[in-house]
Design a protein around this motif. Structure first.
Motif, PDB file in Angstrom:
ATOM      1  N   GLU A 171       1.230 -92.569 -30.734  1.00 59.12           N
ATOM      2  CA  GLU A 171       2.627 -93.623 -30.732  1.00 59.12           C
ATOM      3  C   GLU A 171       2.907 -94.298 -29.677  1.00 59.12           C
ATOM      4  O   GLU A 171       4.404 -95.050 -29.720  1.00 59.12           O
ATOM      5  N   TYR A 172       1.762 -95.312 -29.474  1.00 61.43           N
ATOM      6  CA  TYR A 172       2.043 -95.777 -28.664  1.00 61.43           C
ATOM      7  C   TYR A 172       1.847 -97.077 -29.697  1.00 61.43           C
ATOM      8  O   TYR A 172       0.500 -96.899 -30.026  1.00 61.43           O
ATOM      9  N   PRO A 173       2.585 -98.254 -29.366  1.00 58.51           N
ATOM     10  CA  PRO A 173       2.705 -99.251 -30.461  1.00 58.51           C
ATOM     11  C   PRO A 173       1.558-100.101 -30.149  1.00 58.51           C
ATOM     12  O   PRO A 173       1.029-100.162 -28.810  1.00 58.51           O
ATOM     13  N   PRO A 174       0.794-100.906 -31.037  1.00 60.60           N
ATOM     14  CA  PRO A 174      -0.104-101.624 -31.257  1.00 60.60           C
ATOM     15  C   PRO A 174      -0.028-103.174 -30.295  1.00 60.60           C
ATOM     16  O   PRO A 174       1.297-103.556 -29.908  1.00 60.60           O
ATOM     17  N   LEU A 175      -1.473-102.966 -29.503  1.00 57.16           N
ATOM     18  CA  LEU A 175      -0.990-104.239 -28.532  1.00 57.16           C
ATOM     19  C   LEU A 175      -0.592-105.815 -29.462  1.00 57.16           C
ATOM     20  O   LEU A 175      -1.400-106.042 -30.612  1.00 57.16           O
ATOM     21  N   GLN A 176       0.158-106.391 -28.599  1.00 52.98           N
ATOM     22  CA  GLN A 176       0.253-108.132 -29.250  1.00 52.98           C
ATOM     23  C   GLN A 176      -0.324-108.885 -27.103  1.00 52.98           C
ATOM     24  O   GLN A 176       0.376-108.534 -26.416  1.00 52.98           O
ATOM     25  N   GLU A 177      -0.745-109.530 -28.515  1.00 55.08           N
ATOM     26  CA  GLU A 177      -1.345-110.811 -26.847  1.00 55.08           C
ATOM     27  C   GLU A 177       0.087-111.671 -26.935  1.00 55.08           C
ATOM     28  O   GLU A 177       0.247-112.309 -28.030  1.00 55.08           O
ATOM     29  N   ARG A 178      -0.253-112.426 -25.626  1.00 56.58           N
ATOM     30  CA  ARG A 178       0.621-113.877 -24.801  1.00 56.58           C
ATOM     31  C   ARG A 178      -0.327-114.321 -23.949  1.00 56.58           C
ATOM     32  O   ARG A 178      -0.810-113.412 -23.228  1.00 56.58           O
ATOM     33  N   THR A 179      -0.649-115.258 -24.131  1.00 53.08           N
ATOM     34  CA  THR A 179      -1.053-116.204 -23.553  1.00 53.08           C
ATOM     35  C   THR A 179      -0.593-116.938 -22.474  1.00 53.08           C
ATOM     36  O   THR A 179       0.852-117.376 -22.750  1.00 53.08           O
ATOM     37  N   PHE A 180      -1.281-117.255 -20.727  1.00 52.81           N
ATOM     38  CA  PHE A 180      -0.539-118.172 -20.073  1.00 52.81           C
ATOM     39  C   PHE A 180      -1.561-118.907 -19.621  1.00 52.81           C
ATOM     40  O   PHE A 180      -3.121-118.450 -18.963  1.00 52.81           O
ATOM     41  N   LYS A 181      -0.972-119.624 -19.118  1.00 54.79           N
ATOM     42  CA  LYS A 181      -1.380-121.004 -18.241  1.00 54.79           C
ATOM     43  C   LYS A 181      -0.986-120.383 -16.877  1.00 54.79           C
ATOM     44  O   LYS A 181       0.415-121.039 -16.361  1.00 54.79           O
ATOM     45  N   VAL A 182      -2.469-121.023 -16.255  1.00 51.88           N
ATOM     46  CA  VAL A 182      -1.594-120.559 -14.680  1.00 51.88           C
ATOM     47  C   VAL A 182      -2.141-121.625 -13.566  1.00 51.88           C
ATOM     48  O   VAL A 182      -3.601-121.871 -13.485  1.00 51.88           O
ATOM     49  N   ASP A 193       2.505-114.095 -10.283  1.00 53.31           N
ATOM     50  CA  ASP A 193       2.289-112.913 -10.417  1.00 53.31           C
ATOM     51  C   ASP A 193       3.264-112.384 -12.070  1.00 53.31           C
ATOM     52  O   ASP A 193       4.376-113.595 -12.781  1.00 53.31           O
ATOM     53  N   ILE A 194       1.944-111.849 -13.019  1.00 51.25           N
ATOM     54  CA  ILE A 194       2.205-111.616 -14.588  1.00 51.25           C
ATOM     55  C   ILE A 194       2.608-110.297 -14.437  1.00 51.25           C
ATOM     56  O   ILE A 194       2.213-109.063 -14.073  1.00 51.25           O
ATOM     57  N   VAL A 195       4.264-110.214 -14.898  1.00 47.81           N
ATOM     58  CA  VAL A 195       4.657-109.181 -14.602  1.00 47.81           C
ATOM     59  C   VAL A 195       4.525-107.873 -15.571  1.00 47.81           C
ATOM     60  O   VAL A 195       4.705-108.802 -16.618  1.00 47.81           O
ATOM     61  N   LEU A 196       4.410-106.923 -16.050  1.00 44.05           N
ATOM     62  CA  LEU A 196       4.848-106.207 -17.164  1.00 44.05           C
ATOM     63  C   LEU A 196       5.919-105.184 -16.924  1.00 44.05           C
ATOM     64  O   LEU A 196       5.743-104.097 -15.233  1.00 44.05           O
ATOM     65  N   PRO A 197       7.445-105.276 -17.193  1.00 42.71           N
ATOM     66  CA  PRO A 197       8.985-104.537 -16.926  1.00 42.71           C
ATOM     67  C   PRO A 197       8.040-102.973 -16.909  1.00 42.71           C
ATOM     68  O   PRO A 197       8.039-102.465 -18.314  1.00 42.71           O
ATOM     69  N   GLY A 198       8.172-102.039 -16.039  1.00 45.47           N
ATOM     70  CA  GLY A 198       7.986-100.589 -16.115  1.00 45.47           C
ATOM     71  C   GLY A 198       6.483-100.806 -15.582  1.00 45.47           C
ATOM     72  O   GLY A 198       6.119 -98.948 -15.569  1.00 45.47           O
ATOM     73  N   ALA A 246      -4.981-113.821 -21.179  1.00 45.62           N
ATOM     74  CA  ALA A 246      -4.425-113.851 -22.844  1.00 45.62           C
ATOM     75  C   ALA A 246      -3.653-111.717 -22.241  1.00 45.62           C
ATOM     76  O   ALA A 246      -4.382-111.635 -21.336  1.00 45.62           O
ATOM     77  N   VAL A 247      -2.612-111.948 -22.233  1.00 47.91           N
ATOM     78  CA  VAL A 247      -2.214-110.196 -22.050  1.00 47.91           C
ATOM     79  C   VAL A 247      -1.931-110.129 -23.291  1.00 47.91           C
ATOM     80  O   VAL A 247      -0.551-109.804 -24.116  1.00 47.91           O
ATOM     81  N   SER A 248      -1.843-108.629 -23.669  1.00 44.09           N
ATOM     82  CA  SER A 248      -1.758-107.781 -24.388  1.00 44.09           C
ATOM     83  C   SER A 248      -0.762-106.250 -24.544  1.00 44.09           C
ATOM     84  O   SER A 248      -2.048-105.594 -23.709  1.00 44.09           O
ATOM     85  N   SER A 249      -0.147-106.250 -24.535  1.00 43.50           N
ATOM     86  CA  SER A 249       0.808-105.763 -24.122  1.00 43.50           C
ATOM     87  C   SER A 249       1.732-104.438 -25.650  1.00 43.50           C
ATOM     88  O   SER A 249       2.180-106.326 -26.244  1.00 43.50           O
ATOM     89  N   PRO A 250       2.166-103.868 -25.562  1.00 42.66           N
ATOM     90  CA  PRO A 250       3.442-103.715 -26.400  1.00 42.66           C
ATOM     91  C   PRO A 250       4.354-104.788 -27.030  1.00 42.66           C
ATOM     92  O   PRO A 250       5.115-105.484 -25.673  1.00 42.66           O
ATOM     93  N   SER A 251       4.647-105.176 -28.181  1.00 45.51           N
ATOM     94  CA  SER A 251       5.479-106.457 -28.690  1.00 45.51           C
ATOM     95  C   SER A 251       6.724-106.098 -27.746  1.00 45.51           C
ATOM     96  O   SER A 251       6.915-107.115 -27.798  1.00 45.51           O
ATOM     97  N   ASP A 252       7.897-105.311 -28.030  1.00 47.87           N
ATOM     98  CA  ASP A 252       8.553-104.691 -27.364  1.00 47.87           C
ATOM     99  C   ASP A 252       8.693-105.072 -25.766  1.00 47.87           C
ATOM    100  O   ASP A 252       9.761-104.486 -25.852  1.00 47.87           O
ATOM    101  N   VAL A 253       7.591-104.765 -24.903  1.00 49.08           N
ATOM    102  CA  VAL A 253       7.242-105.364 -23.640  1.00 49.08           C
ATOM    103  C   VAL A 253       6.865-106.253 -23.158  1.00 49.08           C
ATOM    104  O   VAL A 253       6.289-106.334 -23.347  1.00 49.08           O
ATOM    105  N   PRO A 254       8.145-107.516 -22.717  1.00 47.82           N
ATOM    106  CA  PRO A 254       7.483-108.943 -23.077  1.00 47.82           C
ATOM    107  C   PRO A 254       7.891-109.052 -21.414  1.00 47.82           C
ATOM    108  O   PRO A 254       7.685-108.466 -20.525  1.00 47.82           O
ATOM    109  N   VAL A 255       5.906-109.863 -21.030  1.00 53.33           N
ATOM    110  CA  VAL A 255       4.990-109.703 -20.070  1.00 53.33           C
ATOM    111  C   VAL A 255       6.270-111.462 -19.711  1.00 53.33           C
ATOM    112  O   VAL A 255       6.116-112.226 -19.885  1.00 53.33           O
ATOM    113  N   SER A 256       6.078-111.339 -18.305  1.00 48.99           N
ATOM    114  CA  SER A 256       6.711-112.491 -17.522  1.00 48.99           C
ATOM    115  C   SER A 256       5.662-113.091 -16.890  1.00 48.99           C
ATOM    116  O   SER A 256       5.213-112.121 -15.971  1.00 48.99           O
ATOM    117  N   VAL A 257       6.318-114.279 -16.501  1.00 51.04           N
ATOM    118  CA  VAL A 257       5.551-114.792 -15.175  1.00 51.04           C
ATOM    119  C   VAL A 257       6.277-115.008 -14.220  1.00 51.04           C
ATOM    120  O   VAL A 257       7.337-115.630 -14.030  1.00 51.04           O
TER     121      VAL A 257
END
Ligand SMILES: Nc1nc2c(ncn2[C@@H]2O[C@H](COP(=O)(O)OP(=O)(O)OP(=O)(O)O)[C@@H](O)[C@H]2O)c(=O)[nH]1
Ligand SMILES: [Mg+2]
Length: 369
Positions: A317-328, A334-339, A353-364
């Motif tokens: 049931e765990y959603p597939p991971l989607q990759e997003r790239t950040f430049k620091v 902080d790279i934040v994963l809500p919850g 590159a952070v991979s997380s479920p697409s509905d869980v947006p990673v933010s900085v």
């Protein structure tokens, strides 16, 4: 506010009914005689830590909370300091009308001892402003240890000017635990209201009289579907929820290395000099380091096993991971994963590159600790 005089559960605020065992608010009719009326769901939560699903939609809760707009009251908005961005709920002040708001950061007992609380408070003030929320004041508390309560209590009393108080916020930020602390202090009653680590525990308004003319109200939490909690089984929620002071975990990472946080998210260090990654996640969560080139296969082979949560039985049931790239670069970030938590980078140039479920947006954000 117009309130019907109906019987409600003292644990969760739901309307009591005696007809249907499978619907919220059920109590056997014999129990109506009791002095304290607790619905079957609260009873099971309290004694077996087992949560019964209720057929409420996100909108049902929003509608309840929007009644606050028609009141003249003080709003106490609670956020979880461990999940500030995920629990902030930008739209909440539209539901509470023009009432003054004080912002309370709860769960400070989870932050490392070294956290500069003054700085955190300033950061919260600025973040609230950036989110477009005007607050009278900001406070930090732990509803578990009682830290910060003297100050917040005195200020709540001053700011409410004799009016009612509504405690609002995202699910699971600790609204009911916060109120239980206040009740325990003034009456000695422990755990008057039902609390749990499942989001969506409180189902209706709970009225706690403050004096002859005013009440304090617990309210149902607003659901944020972008929090990781909503994609996990009950057991997995338990694993990712921190219960004690977070011990930051420091990894010296070379480029082309990958970190897995359980099997929940994946962090690839794409480019940059060797540097520390400081991880703030529940101590019970396992971290695995591997080479970037091996990471894809490792995930396929070990998700639900070595890489868990999600567990073997819930990984499908765990959603597939989607990759997003950040430049620091330049600033401690902080790279934040809500919850879930966050990762602090020193500000040395890095491409991640952070991979997380697409509905869980990673933010900085700029680092809070
Ligand atoms: N460590 C820590 N945990 C807390 C604190 N306050 C609440 N919790 C925990 O957070 C979880 C949620 O608490 P609740 O009081 O049920 O949260 P709520 O905001 O009322 O949640 P809903 O009713 O679902 O909206 C529970 O597991 C609490 O024990 C705190 O100050 N520190
Ligand atoms: Mg609650």
């Amino acid at each position: 506010m117009a309130r019907e005089e109906k019987l409600t559960c003292q644990g969760c605020g739901v309307a009591i009914q005696t007809e249907n065992k499978d619907k919220p608010g059920f109590v056997p009719s014999s129990a109506l005689e009791n002095e304290e009326i607790i619905c079957q769901r609260c009873f099971r939560l309290k004694h077996y830590n087992d949560v019964q699903d209720v057929g409420y939609s996100d909108g049902d809760f929003l509608k309840m909370i929007s009644q606050i707009a028609d009141t003249k009251s003080l709003v106490v908005k609670i956020v979880d300091v461990f999940d500030f961005n995920g629990s902030f709920i930008k739209s909440l002040h539209r539901l509470t009308g023009n009432n003054p708001i004080i912002l309370v950061g709860n769960k400070i007992d989870l932050l490392p001892k070294s956290t500069n609380l003054n700085r955190l408070k300033q950061w919260m003030k600025k973040s609230a402003k950036d989110y477009g929320l005007t607050v009278q004041d900001v406070f930090l508390v732990s509803s578990k240890t009682g830290k910060g309560f003297d100050e917040v209590k005195a200020n709540m009393n001053a700011y409410r000017q004799g009016k009612d108080v509504y405690v609002v916020g995202c699910t699971n930020v600790g609204k009911s635990t916060f109120i239980n602390y206040l009740i325990n202090e003034s009456t000695g009653t422990k755990e008057a209201i039902t609390t749990s680590y499942f989001p969506g525990t409180t189902l209706g308004f709970i009225d706690i009289p403050l004096d002859h003319n005013a009440s304090l109200y617990d309210t149902p939490g607003v659901i944020n579907r972008q929090q990781l909690t909503h994609y996990l089984s009950k057991q997995d929620i338990k694993t990712i929820t921190p219960t004690k002071e977070i011990k930051p975990r420091v990894y010296q990472i070379n480029d082309k290395q990958t970190l897995f946080v359980g099997g929940l998210i994946r962090i690839d260090f794409i480019k940059g000099e060797r540097q520390p990654f400081v991880l703030y996640f529940a101590n019970a969560l396992d971290i695995h380091r591997t080479k970037l080139e091996k990471a894809d296969q490792l995930y396929v082979d070990h998700l639900g096993g070595m890489l868990q949560p999600p567990s073997e039985s819930s990984k499908a049931e765990y959603p597939p991971l989607q990759e997003r790239t950040f430049k620091v670069s330049g600033e401690k970030t902080d790279i934040v994963l809500p919850g879930l938590g966050w990762i602090t980078l020193s500000g040395e140039p890095a491409t991640i590159a952070v991979s997380s479920p697409s509905d869980v947006p990673v933010s900085v954000r700029s680092a809070i600790i």
